[in-house]
Design a protein around this motif. Structure first.
Motif, PDB file in Angstrom:
ATOM      1  N   LEU A 260      -3.139  11.840   5.541  1.00 36.23           N
ATOM      2  CA  LEU A 260      -3.369  10.461   5.100  1.00 36.23           C
ATOM      3  C   LEU A 260      -3.120  10.317   3.611  1.00 36.23           C
ATOM      4  O   LEU A 260      -3.532  11.171   2.835  1.00 36.23           O
ATOM      5  CB  LEU A 260      -4.832  10.069   5.343  1.00 36.23           C
ATOM      6  N   LYS A 261      -2.455   9.201   3.226  1.00 33.90           N
ATOM      7  CA  LYS A 261      -2.263   8.931   1.801  1.00 33.90           C
ATOM      8  C   LYS A 261      -2.865   7.581   1.412  1.00 33.90           C
ATOM      9  O   LYS A 261      -3.201   7.356   0.266  1.00 33.90           O
ATOM     10  CB  LYS A 261      -0.784   8.972   1.439  1.00 33.90           C
ATOM     11  N   ALA A 262      -2.965   6.677   2.382  1.00 33.26           N
ATOM     12  CA  ALA A 262      -3.459   5.336   2.049  1.00 33.26           C
ATOM     13  C   ALA A 262      -4.291   4.768   3.195  1.00 33.26           C
ATOM     14  O   ALA A 262      -4.116   5.142   4.351  1.00 33.26           O
ATOM     15  CB  ALA A 262      -2.282   4.402   1.764  1.00 33.26           C
ATOM     16  N   GLY A 263      -5.182   3.868   2.828  1.00 35.73           N
ATOM     17  CA  GLY A 263      -5.967   3.142   3.829  1.00 35.73           C
ATOM     18  C   GLY A 263      -5.880   1.667   3.529  1.00 35.73           C
ATOM     19  O   GLY A 263      -5.825   1.269   2.358  1.00 35.73           O
ATOM     20  N   ILE A 264      -5.851   0.840   4.579  1.00 30.29           N
ATOM     21  CA  ILE A 264      -5.840  -0.621   4.399  1.00 30.29           C
ATOM     22  C   ILE A 264      -7.093  -1.138   5.080  1.00 30.29           C
ATOM     23  O   ILE A 264      -7.176  -1.197   6.309  1.00 30.29           O
ATOM     24  CB  ILE A 264      -4.548  -1.234   4.977  1.00 30.29           C
TER      25      ILE A 264
ATOM     26  N   ALA B 122       0.837  -1.205   0.000  1.00 30.84           N
ATOM     27  CA  ALA B 122       0.000   0.000   0.000  1.00 30.84           C
ATOM     28  C   ALA B 122       0.877   1.262   0.000  1.00 30.84           C
ATOM     29  O   ALA B 122       0.389   2.363   0.240  1.00 30.84           O
ATOM     30  CB  ALA B 122      -0.920  -0.015   1.216  1.00 30.84           C
ATOM     31  N   GLY B 123       2.164   1.075  -0.232  1.00 36.87           N
ATOM     32  CA  GLY B 123       3.065   2.236  -0.337  1.00 36.87           C
ATOM     33  C   GLY B 123       3.654   2.674   0.993  1.00 36.87           C
ATOM     34  O   GLY B 123       4.200   3.770   1.105  1.00 36.87           O
ATOM     35  N   GLY B 124       3.544   1.821   2.015  1.00 32.35           N
ATOM     36  CA  GLY B 124       4.057   2.198   3.334  1.00 32.35           C
ATOM     37  C   GLY B 124       5.540   1.916   3.486  1.00 32.35           C
ATOM     38  O   GLY B 124       6.089   1.062   2.799  1.00 32.35           O
ATOM     39  N   ASP B 125       6.186   2.629   4.394  1.00 32.76           N
ATOM     40  CA  ASP B 125       7.552   2.298   4.803  1.00 32.76           C
ATOM     41  C   ASP B 125       7.802   2.843   6.208  1.00 32.76           C
ATOM     42  O   ASP B 125       6.875   3.301   6.871  1.00 32.76           O
ATOM     43  CB  ASP B 125       8.604   2.762   3.783  1.00 32.76           C
TER      44      ASP B 125
ATOM     45  N   CYS C 293      -4.825  14.483  12.798  1.00 37.01           N
ATOM     46  CA  CYS C 293      -4.354  15.843  12.508  1.00 37.01           C
ATOM     47  C   CYS C 293      -3.067  16.134  13.270  1.00 37.01           C
ATOM     48  O   CYS C 293      -2.075  16.586  12.700  1.00 37.01           O
ATOM     49  CB  CYS C 293      -5.402  16.881  12.925  1.00 37.01           C
ATOM     50  N   ASP C 294      -3.079  15.872  14.588  1.00 41.04           N
ATOM     51  CA  ASP C 294      -1.951  16.274  15.431  1.00 41.04           C
ATOM     52  C   ASP C 294      -0.687  15.481  15.120  1.00 41.04           C
ATOM     53  O   ASP C 294       0.417  16.018  15.183  1.00 41.04           O
ATOM     54  CB  ASP C 294      -2.294  16.072  16.920  1.00 41.04           C
ATOM     55  N   LEU C 295      -0.834  14.185  14.850  1.00 40.79           N
ATOM     56  CA  LEU C 295       0.353  13.337  14.703  1.00 40.79           C
ATOM     57  C   LEU C 295       0.689  13.021  13.247  1.00 40.79           C
ATOM     58  O   LEU C 295       1.638  12.323  12.949  1.00 40.79           O
ATOM     59  CB  LEU C 295       0.169  12.045  15.509  1.00 40.79           C
ATOM     60  N   GLY C 296      -0.127  13.528  12.344  1.00 38.19           N
ATOM     61  CA  GLY C 296       0.182  13.389  10.915  1.00 38.19           C
ATOM     62  C   GLY C 296       0.113  11.963  10.401  1.00 38.19           C
ATOM     63  O   GLY C 296       0.998  11.534   9.643  1.00 38.19           O
ATOM     64  N   SER C 297      -0.926  11.234  10.794  1.00 42.86           N
ATOM     65  CA  SER C 297      -1.066   9.845  10.302  1.00 42.86           C
ATOM     66  C   SER C 297      -1.084   9.829   8.780  1.00 42.86           C
ATOM     67  O   SER C 297      -1.749  10.663   8.158  1.00 42.86           O
ATOM     68  CB  SER C 297      -2.373   9.230  10.789  1.00 42.86           C
ATOM     69  N   THR C 298      -0.361   8.869   8.208  1.00 38.61           N
ATOM     70  CA  THR C 298      -0.323   8.766   6.743  1.00 38.61           C
ATOM     71  C   THR C 298      -1.045   7.523   6.238  1.00 38.61           C
ATOM     72  O   THR C 298      -1.427   7.447   5.084  1.00 38.61           O
ATOM     73  CB  THR C 298       1.138   8.735   6.242  1.00 38.61           C
ATOM     74  N   ILE C 299      -1.201   6.522   7.130  1.00 41.47           N
ATOM     75  CA  ILE C 299      -1.898   5.286   6.737  1.00 41.47           C
ATOM     76  C   ILE C 299      -2.973   4.995   7.785  1.00 41.47           C
ATOM     77  O   ILE C 299      -2.706   5.058   8.986  1.00 41.47           O
ATOM     78  CB  ILE C 299      -0.927   4.083   6.656  1.00 41.47           C
ATOM     79  N   LEU C 300      -4.174   4.689   7.314  1.00 43.88           N
ATOM     80  CA  LEU C 300      -5.266   4.341   8.232  1.00 43.88           C
ATOM     81  C   LEU C 300      -5.654   2.881   7.990  1.00 43.88           C
ATOM     82  O   LEU C 300      -5.868   2.476   6.849  1.00 43.88           O
ATOM     83  CB  LEU C 300      -6.483   5.245   7.961  1.00 43.88           C
TER      84      LEU C 300
END
Ligand code: ADP
Ligand code: ZN
Length: 435
Positions: free
Chosen positions: A206-210, A123-126, A173-180
């Motif tokens: 957020l950029k991706a969700g799984i 899903a593009g994570g690292d 918002c506060d912690l800048g999650s990129t994947i949900l």
């Protein structure tokens, strides 16, 4: 950025994969026969000995296991190692009846978490990602699986569990999650709440969700992608076979790669048990090739789907399964017609409605009734009552075209249908309650 978690396995040639599967299957059948009297009895009854299984081509000789067997053998009857070797149990969500429990050794947990790591990378994570895990934690496998995978990849992991939706968004918002990571129905709810809080996808990173653990349609995928400004990836799994990550989607978003080095898939005719050729829709069956504690052979999932070995642009050679269209036991038979809730969801979203709906089936005067309550958006709600009646009629007509039977559609006020934080309950079949 890494493209694969286990490149050698995920891009292995067909010949090498088959060789690996053959070796593992032969070993696993011996392990089960020697340590699980319940399955040994089933094999003995069929007159099959471990040595009859020399390769994957012999798989069809083995007996099936079903959820009924898991209930019969509850809780320890399918355990293949001493309890002292086990480090964890997880349990199904009990969507279709009594829960079943599954056992894991430390090695089983490692491999399961690797499966989830493969999914996160796909899903593009690292390791630079912030991964918000909003699947339920606890007995349910969703939280534990993605949590473990996220750690393996090295993401900053937010173990949120499900619920407390405003706090989910605050943290996002506060912690800048990129994947949900959560169920698709919960993702839709989070998207809706984000907008209710006066925020837009530009306010989050957020950029991706799984998303997985329940059936969802392509239309639902587009709704979620738009409301959260992300790419939404499907993930599939079941507790009996390990948990999420049995299969996962890649950037092509056209079916899920099965981790077939660990879980050998077959498609069978649900009526006859006969193995069907690739490309045919049928019931998905899995054989766990490496599991130590709870190694199910030929487990019938009741999920209906189709397998494909078509070349994938992501470079993975792992076989793909289509989105399951639902479980054989999710299928409703209404006035003799087979109906999947996902068909109704497809029409609703195509017609501009939200995925907030409830299907109620009953039997009155010996005739099945189908009532579908569908929530209006605040914009739709402000329209005149007269329009609402016309909207109900035209939605009923569109559903009739899809299903072939006439439903009664009820458009209801915004926010009146209960939102789901885990697996959504979208069907109430009162006919069963009467029996
Ligand atoms: P339960 O059987 O109680 O729901 P689980 O929590 O283990 O137990 O759920 C596994 C089931 O969830 C699968 O057999 C399948 O029906 C469904 N499922 C899981 N992931 C997906 C998915 N991505 N798409 C459709 N259905 C899914
Ligand atoms: Zn792919």
């Amino acid at each position: 950025m890494p493209k694969y978690w286990h490149e050698d396995i995920e891009t292995m040639s067909r010949e090498d994969m088959k060789k690996l599967q053959n070796e593992r299957l032969v070993k696993q059948v011996h392990h089960v026969y020697e340590h699980v009297p319940y399955y040994r009895d089933l094999m003995d009854k069929k007159g099959i000995k471990p040595d009859d299984i020399q390769s994957v081509d012999d798989l069809h000789k083995l007996p099936f296991l079903s959820k009924a067997d898991l209930r019969d053998a509850y809780p320890f009857g399918l355990l293949a190692v001493p309890l002292s070797e086990c480090v964890r149990i997880q349990s199904t969500s009990g969507t279709t009846g009594k829960r079943v429990v599954a056992f894991y050794t430390q090695a089983d947990i490692e491999l399961w978490e690797d499966c989830c790591a493969r999914a996160i990378i796909a899903a593009g994570g690292d390791k630079d990602d912030v991964c918000q895990v909003a699947y339920g934690y606890g007995l349910f496998t969703g939280g534990a699986g993605l949590h473990g995978g996220s750690h393996k990849v090295g993401c900053l992991t937010l173990p949120m569990s499900s619920g407390n939706t405003e706090r989910q968004i605050q943290f996002m918002c506060d912690l800048g999650s990129t994947i949900l990571c959560c169920t698709p129905s919960y993702a839709a709810y989070i998207g809706e709440t984000l907008h209710d809080m006066g925020l837009t996808p530009d306010d989050i990173k957020l950029k991706a969700g799984i998303f997985g653990a329940e059936p969802w349609t392509e239309e639902m995928r587009r709704t979620i992608e738009k409301s959260l400004g992300i790419k939404a990836y499907d993930i599939f799994g079941l507790t009996e076979i390990s948990g999420p990550g049995v299969s996962f989607e890649c950037e092509e978003q056209s079916g899920m790669h099965i981790n077939e080095d660990l879980f050998l898939p077959e498609i069978i005719d649900p009526e006859t048990g006969e193995v069907l050729p690739e490309g045919t829709v049928g019931e998905l069956v899995f054989t766990a090739l490496t599991k130590e504690a709870f190694p199910l052979l030929r487990y019938r999932t009741r999920d209906l789907c189709v397998l494909s070995r078509k070349k994938c642009s992501c470079g993975r050679t792992l076989i793909k399964m289509a989105k399951p269209m639902g479980r054989s036991d999710d299928m409703l038979i209404i006035r003799g017609v087979n109906v999947f809730p996902s068909q109704i969801e497809t029409v609703l979203i195509e017609q501009g409605y939200t995925p907030n709906y409830l299907i109620e089936v009953d039997r009155k005067n010996n005739t099945d009734t189908l009532d579908i309550s569908v929530e209006l958006t605040p914009e739709q709600f402000s329209d005149k009552i007269k329009d609402v009646q016309n909207m109900e009629k035209s939605l009923a007509a569109a559903i009739k075209t899809m299903l072939g039977i006439n439903p009664k559609v009820h458009l209801v006020s915004p926010k009146t249908i209960t939102r789901s934080e885990g697996k959504a309950v979208r069907v109430i079949d009162r006919r069963k309650l009467h029996e």
